[in-house]
Design a protein around this motif. Structure first.
Motif, PDB file in Angstrom:
ATOM      1  N   THR A  49      17.177  -6.692 -14.285  1.00 43.22           N
ATOM      2  CA  THR A  49      15.755  -6.335 -14.259  1.00 43.22           C
ATOM      3  C   THR A  49      15.529  -5.311 -13.394  1.00 43.22           C
ATOM      4  OG1 THR A  49      15.192  -8.743 -14.804  1.00 43.22           O
ATOM      5  CG2 THR A  49      13.479  -7.200 -13.767  1.00 43.22           C
ATOM      6  N   VAL A  50      14.964  -4.139 -13.899  1.00 42.20           N
ATOM      7  CA  VAL A  50      14.861  -3.047 -13.035  1.00 42.20           C
ATOM      8  C   VAL A  50      13.406  -3.141 -12.234  1.00 42.20           C
ATOM      9  CG1 VAL A  50      14.657  -0.509 -12.895  1.00 42.20           C
ATOM     10  CG2 VAL A  50      16.016  -1.495 -14.700  1.00 42.20           C
ATOM     11  N   TYR A  51      13.580  -2.771 -10.791  1.00 39.22           N
ATOM     12  CA  TYR A  51      12.172  -2.839 -10.426  1.00 39.22           C
ATOM     13  C   TYR A  51      11.287  -1.751 -10.425  1.00 39.22           C
ATOM     14  CZ  TYR A  51       9.336  -2.527  -6.119  1.00 39.22           C
ATOM     15  OH  TYR A  51       8.125  -2.407  -5.226  1.00 39.22           O
ATOM     16  N   LYS A  52      10.095  -1.899 -10.812  1.00 36.56           N
ATOM     17  CA  LYS A  52       9.234  -0.731 -11.073  1.00 36.56           C
ATOM     18  C   LYS A  52       8.299  -0.660  -9.801  1.00 36.56           C
ATOM     19  CE  LYS A  52      10.812   1.106 -14.817  1.00 36.56           C
ATOM     20  NZ  LYS A  52      11.101   2.679 -14.649  1.00 36.56           N
ATOM     21  N   SER A  53       8.186   0.357  -9.085  1.00 32.28           N
ATOM     22  CA  SER A  53       6.878   0.398  -8.160  1.00 32.28           C
ATOM     23  C   SER A  53       5.673   0.117  -8.599  1.00 32.28           C
ATOM     24  CB  SER A  53       7.274   1.703  -7.458  1.00 32.28           C
ATOM     25  OG  SER A  53       6.211   1.697  -6.326  1.00 32.28           O
ATOM     26  N   LYS A  54       4.746  -0.566  -7.993  1.00 32.32           N
ATOM     27  CA  LYS A  54       3.335  -0.698  -8.294  1.00 32.32           C
ATOM     28  C   LYS A  54       2.626   0.597  -8.302  1.00 32.32           C
ATOM     29  CE  LYS A  54       1.158  -4.798  -7.587  1.00 32.32           C
ATOM     30  NZ  LYS A  54       0.484  -5.507  -6.839  1.00 32.32           N
ATOM     31  N   LEU A  55       3.455   1.733  -7.546  1.00 36.61           N
ATOM     32  CA  LEU A  55       2.309   2.711  -7.378  1.00 36.61           C
ATOM     33  C   LEU A  55       2.405   3.421  -8.779  1.00 36.61           C
ATOM     34  CD1 LEU A  55       4.331   4.295  -4.302  1.00 36.61           C
ATOM     35  CD2 LEU A  55       1.797   3.727  -4.587  1.00 36.61           C
ATOM     36  N   ARG A  56       3.343   3.097  -9.799  1.00 38.42           N
ATOM     37  CA  ARG A  56       3.526   3.789 -11.035  1.00 38.42           C
ATOM     38  C   ARG A  56       2.274   3.401 -11.891  1.00 38.42           C
ATOM     39  NH1 ARG A  56       7.994   6.669 -12.195  1.00 38.42           N
ATOM     40  NH2 ARG A  56       9.617   6.054 -10.884  1.00 38.42           N
ATOM     41  N   GLU A  57       1.725   1.926 -11.445  1.00 41.86           N
ATOM     42  CA  GLU A  57       0.725   1.425 -12.092  1.00 41.86           C
ATOM     43  C   GLU A  57      -0.715   1.813 -11.462  1.00 41.86           C
ATOM     44  OE1 GLU A  57       1.379  -2.589 -12.368  1.00 41.86           O
ATOM     45  OE2 GLU A  57       3.275  -2.284 -13.315  1.00 41.86           O
ATOM     46  N   GLU A  58      -0.913   2.356 -10.290  1.00 37.90           N
ATOM     47  CA  GLU A  58      -2.003   2.595  -9.639  1.00 37.90           C
ATOM     48  C   GLU A  58      -2.988   3.436 -10.204  1.00 37.90           C
ATOM     49  OE1 GLU A  58      -3.213   4.370  -4.927  1.00 37.90           O
ATOM     50  OE2 GLU A  58      -1.274   3.338  -5.423  1.00 37.90           O
ATOM     51  N   VAL A  59      -4.110   3.202 -10.333  1.00 38.18           N
ATOM     52  CA  VAL A  59      -5.229   3.920 -11.183  1.00 38.18           C
ATOM     53  C   VAL A  59      -6.141   4.677  -9.993  1.00 38.18           C
ATOM     54  CG1 VAL A  59      -7.241   3.897 -12.917  1.00 38.18           C
ATOM     55  CG2 VAL A  59      -5.368   2.402 -12.919  1.00 38.18           C
ATOM     56  N   PRO A  60      -5.913   5.964 -10.127  1.00 36.33           N
ATOM     57  CA  PRO A  60      -6.885   6.701  -9.205  1.00 36.33           C
ATOM     58  C   PRO A  60      -8.150   6.564  -9.041  1.00 36.33           C
ATOM     59  CG  PRO A  60      -5.209   8.168 -10.172  1.00 36.33           C
ATOM     60  CD  PRO A  60      -5.186   6.877 -10.861  1.00 36.33           C
ATOM     61  N   LYS A  61      -8.993   6.402  -8.049  1.00 42.13           N
ATOM     62  CA  LYS A  61     -10.352   6.442  -7.984  1.00 42.13           C
ATOM     63  C   LYS A  61     -11.164   7.458  -7.621  1.00 42.13           C
ATOM     64  CE  LYS A  61      -9.934   1.917  -7.610  1.00 42.13           C
ATOM     65  NZ  LYS A  61     -10.589   1.148  -8.536  1.00 42.13           N
ATOM     66  N   CYS A  62     -12.205   7.754  -8.336  1.00 45.78           N
ATOM     67  CA  CYS A  62     -12.961   8.746  -8.170  1.00 45.78           C
ATOM     68  C   CYS A  62     -13.586   9.117  -6.636  1.00 45.78           C
ATOM     69  CB  CYS A  62     -14.314   8.691  -9.012  1.00 45.78           C
ATOM     70  SG  CYS A  62     -15.445   9.837  -8.998  1.00 45.78           S
ATOM     71  N   GLY A  63     -13.470  10.534  -6.570  1.00 48.00           N
ATOM     72  CA  GLY A  63     -13.710  11.101  -4.933  1.00 48.00           C
ATOM     73  C   GLY A  63     -15.378  10.676  -4.876  1.00 48.00           C
ATOM     74  N   LYS A  64     -16.098  10.873  -5.830  1.00 48.21           N
ATOM     75  CA  LYS A  64     -17.377  10.778  -5.735  1.00 48.21           C
ATOM     76  C   LYS A  64     -18.020   9.373  -5.926  1.00 48.21           C
ATOM     77  CE  LYS A  64     -18.786  15.588  -7.345  1.00 48.21           C
ATOM     78  NZ  LYS A  64     -19.662  16.207  -8.446  1.00 48.21           N
ATOM     79  N   HIS A  65     -17.322   8.618  -6.746  1.00 45.14           N
ATOM     80  CA  HIS A  65     -17.439   7.185  -6.782  1.00 45.14           C
ATOM     81  C   HIS A  65     -16.538   6.095  -6.468  1.00 45.14           C
ATOM     82  CE1 HIS A  65     -20.206  10.096  -9.560  1.00 45.14           C
ATOM     83  NE2 HIS A  65     -21.155   9.302  -9.033  1.00 45.14           N
ATOM     84  N   PRO A  66     -16.023   6.026  -5.335  1.00 45.37           N
ATOM     85  CA  PRO A  66     -14.994   5.206  -4.903  1.00 45.37           C
ATOM     86  C   PRO A  66     -14.677   3.874  -5.519  1.00 45.37           C
ATOM     87  CG  PRO A  66     -16.089   6.200  -3.063  1.00 45.37           C
ATOM     88  CD  PRO A  66     -16.907   6.435  -4.343  1.00 45.37           C
ATOM     89  N   ASP A  67     -15.873   3.277  -6.528  1.00 42.61           N
ATOM     90  CA  ASP A  67     -15.488   1.953  -6.823  1.00 42.61           C
ATOM     91  C   ASP A  67     -15.294   2.089  -8.493  1.00 42.61           C
ATOM     92  OD1 ASP A  67     -18.219   3.216  -7.456  1.00 42.61           O
ATOM     93  OD2 ASP A  67     -18.891   1.411  -8.141  1.00 42.61           O
TER      94      ASP A  67
END
Length: 398
Positions: free
Chosen positions: A157-175
């Protein structure tokens, strides 16, 4: 023993060159991406800016010397390279697992310091047997993906970093997540931004935008490879022309010496002058060939390096990063497609010696039509070299 070899092979697939910052030579920490596609640690770039121009609006890459314009908060506002961060995280995890074969890895979900036997990929924690059982009993955690340390060590099983699944947030609307691509502004935006600021713009979904971007990248990569092939062909042609020049140079020197030996008493001085002149011309011409070859080799090397960087970025980056860096990718590839080999005129491979009746003879640096030569014979003395002035000037410009 077999698992050691497998894990080692996994680690070797990730080049150390992709994990180390060229400035501090340590593994990347908060890597930032410059316009030239080179990445460096945030702190390293901040220190670099202080050494270059603390109040300036541009940053010069220490590897390729290309400028990157700074906006907003300067270095901090440069795009993150999440692909490199994910690679660092994944390799670090594999190293932890290897080290754990000699020393125990502790559970991170409880305070009892029990020996870890598995890892929950959703919680991003090492778990002992009791905590793993607790996961199975809790409804919210039943769907979590849990792998044993043996599976992770072996590479099963290859470990995949959760950073690859991170969805960026909007700079104007952080939520809000970035989930729309504005073709007009060439940027990833959130739903609210698409309504408030981009209502009249051309919008598309992220998958469609990524596919379009990748098609453009593929087209430019093909053109860049074609340009690279042209440069290599030019290098080969220059090499062949250089050999041809060496051959005619040797033959011309032989002719001069042969004629001189026939009339040693009266032609020694002319022989020296002719030999000196042909030596000088040969050196100038070889410099032209060497400069052209060096130029083409340099461009080939730059093209290879840039294509490697583009390939690595497009393979490792998420769809958000690909779209975020689309302009940089296409700009760098477009530059590669315009590379032209430096040419050297074919006439520079020709030289000859024409024997004279009243003097040793003269150098012939350009092929002359036989008929024209008979109708209008030229002086055979060494003094008639003024026609070479324009030719030498052309060589110096190469």
């Amino acid at each position: 023993m077999a698992s050691n070899v497998t894990v080692k092979s996994v680690l070797e697939k990730i080049s150390v060159d992709h994990l180390e910052c060229s400035i501090c030579t340590n593994r990347f920490r908060q890597p930032k991406l410059l316009d030239c596609l080179h990445s460096f640690c945030l702190q390293c770039l901040q220190e670099l800016r202080q050494s270059q121009d603390p109040s300036g609006t541009k940053l010069i890459c220490p590897l390729c010397r290309r400028e990157t314009m700074l906006k907003g908060s300067g270095v901090a506002d440069l795009p993150n390279n999440f692909a490199f961060s994910a690679l660092v995280d994944e390799v670090t995890m594999q190293e932890k697992l290897l080290d754990g074969q000699g020393s125990e890895i502790k559970c991170q979900a409880c305070d009892e310091e029990n020996k870890a036997t598995s890892r929950c990929m959703d919680c991003d924690h090492f778990l002992c047997q009791e905590c793993q059982k607790a996961h199975g009993r809790m409804t919210l955690m039943k769907s979590h993906k849990i792998y044993t340390l043996a599976q992770l060590r072996s590479g099963e099983t290859v470990y995949k970093s959760k950073l690859r699944e991170e969805v960026p947030k909007c700079g104007k609307h952080p939520d809000q997540n970035l989930n729309v691509y504005c073709n007009s502004c060439e940027q990833v935006i959130c739903t609210t931004c698409s309504v408030l600021d981009h209502a009249k713009h051309s919008l598309s979904g992220l998958p469609e935008a990524v596919d379009k971007c990748k098609r453009k990248v593929t087209e430019l990569v093909v053109k860049a490879h074609a340009s690279q092939t042209e440069l290599n062909t030019a290098i080969q042609k220059l090499s062949e022309s250089r050999k041809e020049l060496d051959t005619v140079f040797a033959a011309t020197k032989t002719k001069i010496s042969k004629k001189a030996r026939q009339e040693i008493a009266k032609t020694r001085r002319e022989e020296k002058k002719l030999s000196k002149e042909i030596d000088r011309i040969y050196k100038e011409r070889t410099k032209a060939f060497e400069a052209a070859q060096a130029h083409s080799r340099k461009e080939v090397t730059k093209t290879e390096q840039k294509l490697d960087e583009v390939e690595h970025l497009t393979d490792q980056a998420s769809c958000y990063e690909i779209l975020e860096h689309q302009q940089k990718l296409l700009h760098n590839l477009s530059e590669l497609t315009g590379k032209q080999p430096q040419q050297v005129p074919d006439k520079l491979t020709f030289m000859d010696f024409e024997e004279g009746e009243r003097s040793l003879g003269r150098l012939v640096l350009e092929e002359e039509p036989k008929a024209a030569a008979k109708q209008s014979p030229r002086p055979t003395t060494f003094a008639a070299m003024e026609d070479l002035a324009s030719h030498f000037a052309a060589i110096k410009t190469l």
